[in-house]
Design an enzyme around this catalytic site. Structure first.
Site, PDB file in Angstrom:
ATOM      1  CG  ASP A 103     -11.480  -4.654   0.972  1.00 37.87           C
ATOM      2  OD1 ASP A 103     -10.541  -4.267   0.071  1.00 37.87           O
ATOM      3  OD2 ASP A 103     -11.347  -5.343   1.701  1.00 37.87           O
ATOM      4  CG  LEU A 145     -10.650 -11.860  -3.034  1.00 40.43           C
ATOM      5  CD1 LEU A 145     -11.124 -12.778  -4.284  1.00 40.43           C
ATOM      6  CD2 LEU A 145     -11.144 -11.442  -1.532  1.00 40.43           C
ATOM      7  CB  SER A 169      -0.721  -0.193   1.006  1.00 49.83           C
ATOM      8  OG  SER A 169      -1.751  -1.121   1.082  1.00 49.83           O
ATOM      9  CE  LYS A 180      -9.312  -5.520   5.026  1.00 50.90           C
ATOM     10  NZ  LYS A 180      -9.957  -6.198   3.714  1.00 50.90           N
TER      11      LYS A 180
HETATM   12  P1  NDP Z   1     -10.585 -13.505   7.351  1.00 48.27           P
HETATM   13  O1  NDP Z   1      -9.293 -14.168   8.065  1.00 48.27           O
HETATM   14  O2  NDP Z   1     -11.779 -12.882   7.529  1.00 48.27           O
HETATM   15  O3  NDP Z   1     -11.440 -15.494   7.267  1.00 48.27           O
HETATM   16  C1  NDP Z   1     -10.304 -16.288   6.034  1.00 48.27           C
HETATM   17  C2  NDP Z   1     -11.647 -17.277   5.266  1.00 48.27           C
HETATM   18  O4  NDP Z   1     -10.389 -18.020   5.220  1.00 48.27           O
HETATM   19  C3  NDP Z   1     -12.313 -18.370   6.231  1.00 48.27           C
HETATM   20  O5  NDP Z   1     -13.426 -18.418   5.551  1.00 48.27           O
HETATM   21  C4  NDP Z   1     -11.586 -19.325   6.693  1.00 48.27           C
HETATM   22  O6  NDP Z   1     -12.040 -20.727   6.067  1.00 48.27           O
HETATM   23  C5  NDP Z   1     -10.715 -20.037   5.331  1.00 48.27           C
HETATM   24  N1  NDP Z   1      -9.917 -20.761   5.601  1.00 48.27           N
HETATM   25  C6  NDP Z   1      -8.107 -20.201   6.322  1.00 48.27           C
HETATM   26  N2  NDP Z   1      -7.153 -20.766   6.058  1.00 48.27           N
HETATM   27  C7  NDP Z   1      -7.952 -22.086   5.355  1.00 48.27           C
HETATM   28  C8  NDP Z   1      -7.231 -23.604   4.974  1.00 48.27           C
HETATM   29  N3  NDP Z   1      -6.197 -23.256   5.139  1.00 48.27           N
HETATM   30  N4  NDP Z   1      -8.000 -23.390   4.246  1.00 48.27           N
HETATM   31  C9  NDP Z   1      -9.591 -24.009   3.682  1.00 48.27           C
HETATM   32  N5  NDP Z   1     -10.045 -22.581   4.412  1.00 48.27           N
HETATM   33  C10 NDP Z   1      -9.293 -21.432   4.824  1.00 48.27           C
HETATM   34  O7  NDP Z   1      -9.729 -13.242   5.942  1.00 48.27           O
HETATM   35  P2  NDP Z   1     -10.498 -11.969   5.137  1.00 48.27           P
HETATM   36  O8  NDP Z   1     -11.650 -12.495   4.369  1.00 48.27           O
HETATM   37  O9  NDP Z   1      -9.865 -10.525   5.238  1.00 48.27           O
HETATM   38  O10 NDP Z   1      -8.735 -11.990   3.798  1.00 48.27           O
HETATM   39  C11 NDP Z   1      -9.235 -13.199   3.046  1.00 48.27           C
HETATM   40  C12 NDP Z   1      -8.239 -13.357   1.377  1.00 48.27           C
HETATM   41  O11 NDP Z   1      -8.236 -12.024   1.069  1.00 48.27           O
HETATM   42  C13 NDP Z   1      -6.139 -12.836   2.111  1.00 48.27           C
HETATM   43  O12 NDP Z   1      -5.726 -13.947   1.035  1.00 48.27           O
HETATM   44  C14 NDP Z   1      -6.395 -11.749   1.811  1.00 48.27           C
HETATM   45  O13 NDP Z   1      -5.293 -11.446   1.481  1.00 48.27           O
HETATM   46  C15 NDP Z   1      -7.314 -11.100   0.630  1.00 48.27           C
HETATM   47  N6  NDP Z   1      -7.602  -9.746   0.022  1.00 48.27           N
HETATM   48  C16 NDP Z   1      -7.173  -9.270  -0.817  1.00 48.27           C
HETATM   49  C17 NDP Z   1      -7.743  -8.049  -0.566  1.00 48.27           C
HETATM   50  C18 NDP Z   1      -6.911  -7.232  -2.003  1.00 48.27           C
HETATM   51  O14 NDP Z   1      -7.438  -6.194  -1.812  1.00 48.27           O
HETATM   52  N7  NDP Z   1      -6.614  -8.195  -3.538  1.00 48.27           N
HETATM   53  C19 NDP Z   1      -8.666  -7.379   0.042  1.00 48.27           C
HETATM   54  C20 NDP Z   1      -8.540  -8.497   0.835  1.00 48.27           C
HETATM   55  C21 NDP Z   1      -8.681  -9.749   1.612  1.00 48.27           C
HETATM   56  P3  NDP Z   1     -12.705 -20.986   8.211  1.00 48.27           P
HETATM   57  O15 NDP Z   1     -14.080 -19.768   8.177  1.00 48.27           O
HETATM   58  O16 NDP Z   1     -13.057 -22.200   8.062  1.00 48.27           O
HETATM   59  O17 NDP Z   1     -11.823 -20.329   9.199  1.00 48.27           O
END
Ligand code: NDP
Length: 279
Positions: A105, A218, A19, A68
């Site tokens: 986002d 993402l 960023s 967030k």
């Molecule tokens: P959160 O921590 O809120 O959610 C993570 C999610 O990933 C949950 O649904 C979790 O499942 C799942 N998860 C984590 N590890 C595993 C695994 N090993 N196998 C399967 N599912 C898994 O993260 P965010 O939603 O904030 O972010 C998600 C992704 O999006 C990240 O990689 C982040 O970098 C990316 N992102 C990119 C942006 C961009 O501008 N390009 C902006 C925002 C996010 P469970 O509920 O079962 O724990």
């Protein structure tokens, strides 16, 4: 001469954030005098750190993982899209001293998908892997583009079901567990799990991506993520990561703070060229 306006991104961890680079390029391009730094802030220190930043002359903040939801709670006023997402990635100090919260986002993803990459949403069958904060932020803007259906599949099934129920009034969305997607077929698959960040890929059944379909992670990284590699391996028409979304969500925050829209294409091109450079 007054010092440049101060902006920053708060997150934990934050060391690899792109960023500051992106906002620095935007400022240069638009002739805006500002500084933008990355600060490692743990959840427990978030509120006092935000207060200190604004009391010392800071004008705006981005908030990333895992802050967030805390930013959503802290903001005095919220945009409609932040209220729907229940998460804030952009804070702006108003003239009256109040702090406004927005979530850029979703619009960032939609700009990258539809304008930069030419991926259609209308009438398409979408699968979102993951049901965390990012999925919460992208569901409403995706549904606005009238897909045939969005399926949210998550490791913890209950979270996918909960999200689907919450967003159903906005369009056709259902939730399930990752083990329930075998035998289904989608035109666009979005990986919104955090698995890529640790170099992992949730198990994906054969035949999941329709012929001519696209894969979008993402997450972003210097080298192709496991999900981007999976997309390529199953013959996706396009299989890309979220660097374009990152630049587009940053541009939307820049507009909110500065009232000027930067050109994103040269910034995305530069970041992509640097990733392809050896070393
Ligand atoms: P959160 O921590 O809120 O959610 C993570 C999610 O990933 C949950 O649904 C979790 O499942 C799942 N998860 C984590 N590890 C595993 C695994 N090993 N196998 C399967 N599912 C898994 O993260 P965010 O939603 O904030 O972010 C998600 C992704 O999006 C990240 O990689 C982040 O970098 C990316 N992102 C990119 C942006 C961009 O501008 N390009 C902006 C925002 C996010 P469970 O509920 O079962 O724990």
């Amino acid at each position: 001469m007054s010092p440049p306006d101060r902006y920053a991104v708060f997150g934990h961890p934050i060391r690899h954030s792109q960023s500051p680079r992106i906002h620095g390029l935007f400022a240069e391009q638009t002739g805006q005098a500002l500084t933008y730094t990355a600060e490692d802030v743990e959840p427990g220190a978030f509120e006092p750190s935000v207060k200190q930043f604004f009391s010392e002359g800071g004008r705006g903040l981005n908030c990333t993982v895992p802050l967030k939801e805390l930013a959503f709670q802290l903001a005095d006023t919220l945009s409609d899209r932040a209220r729907l997402a229940k998460a804030v990635n952009t804070l702006a100090l108003r003239e009256d001293g109040s702090v406004h919260g927005d979530n850029t986002d979703g619009v960032g993803l939609l700009r990258d998908l539809t304008e930069n990459l030419g991926i259609a949403i209308s009438g398409q069958r979408l699968l979102i892997l993951g049901a965390g904060g990012a999925t919460r932020g992208i569901l409403a803007p995706l549904l606005e583009h009238r897909p045939a259906r969005i399926t949210v599949a998550n490791r913890t099934t209950a979270k996918a079901l909960q999200l689907a129920q919450e967003f159903q009034p906005l369009g056709p969305v259902d939730g399930c567990g990752l083990e329930d997607i075998a035998g289904l077929n989608f035109d666009l698959i979005l990986n919104a799990t955090a698995a890529s960040l640790s170099g992992e890929l949730p198990p994906l059944p054969a035949g999941l991506l329709a012929t001519g379909g696209c894969a979008y992670d993402l997450a972003y990284a210097r080298a192709p993520t496991p999900f981007v590699r999976w997309g390529i391996s199953v013959g996706a028409r396009l299989s890309v990561d979220g660097i374009g979304m990152l630049v587009e969500q940053a541009a939307e925050a820049f507009v909110l703070w500065r009232g000027v829209r930067p050109h994103t294409a040269p910034v995305i091109a530069l970041l992509n060229a640097e990733r392809q450079a050896p070393g």
